[in-house]
Design an enzyme around this catalytic site. Sequence first.
Site, PDB file in Angstrom:
ATOM      1  N   CYS A 218     -14.480  60.740  97.692  1.00  7.33           N
ATOM      2  CA  CYS A 218     -13.481  60.178  98.606  1.00  7.33           C
ATOM      3  C   CYS A 218     -13.669  58.675  98.743  1.00  7.33           C
ATOM      4  O   CYS A 218     -14.746  58.142  98.497  1.00  7.33           O
ATOM      5  CB  CYS A 218     -13.578  60.825  99.983  1.00  7.33           C
ATOM      6  SG  CYS A 218     -12.926  62.505 100.028  1.00  7.33           S
TER       7      CYS A 218
ATOM      8  N   HIS B 187      -9.921  57.861 103.535  1.00  8.57           N
ATOM      9  CA  HIS B 187     -10.073  58.177 104.952  1.00  8.57           C
ATOM     10  C   HIS B 187     -10.968  57.172 105.663  1.00  8.57           C
ATOM     11  O   HIS B 187     -11.661  56.385 105.042  1.00  8.57           O
ATOM     12  CB  HIS B 187     -10.602  59.605 105.133  1.00  8.57           C
ATOM     13  CG  HIS B 187     -11.958  59.858 104.550  1.00  8.57           C
ATOM     14  ND1 HIS B 187     -13.122  59.512 105.193  1.00  8.57           N
ATOM     15  CD2 HIS B 187     -12.319  60.450 103.390  1.00  8.57           C
ATOM     16  CE1 HIS B 187     -14.155  59.880 104.453  1.00  8.57           C
ATOM     17  NE2 HIS B 187     -13.690  60.440 103.344  1.00  8.57           N
TER      18      HIS B 187
END
Length: 173
Positions: A148, A132
């Site tokens: 992440c 992301h």
Amino acid sequence: MRPTFLFHLALCTLVLVLASAVYPTAHAAELVGFSDARFRPGTIVIRNSEKRLYLVLRGKRAIRYRIAVGKRQKSWTGEAFITAKYVKPDWAPSEEVRRDFPHLPAVIRGGAPNNPMGVAAMTLSNGNYAIHGTNRPKSIGRAVSYGCIRMANNDIQDLFQRVNVRTPVVALP
């Protein structure tokens, strides 16, 4: 007239130099050689130790992006694939993040300046992870996340357009 023109030219140049120093480009993608035959074109390869993500292309090339990876004991290795793609996604902290930061709201809406997902996200098949964007560009190049993969917003927008759901993702140490 000539000295005035030179003064204005020098002033404009100074303004451009200062503006580029204050607002450096976040887009750090570059085309590089990539000869690791284990990975087919279209594969995303994450090299945690380098803090780089590669999108493998044909002709022994790849697009290389700077990333932030999981902090100690939070980074992952192995294989996954993209399960979904979102523009300006909402974010809900995981149970682990909530334990560490109990003051966080249950959901931060997409597009909010405090939303850690940035402008886009692609969820992965291996758990509660995503590739992301980020609204904290200074975190790029560091080991700071809960697993992440963070990218500069310009970079996630670029990668987002180049890959599809089911794109394979391989994370190496």
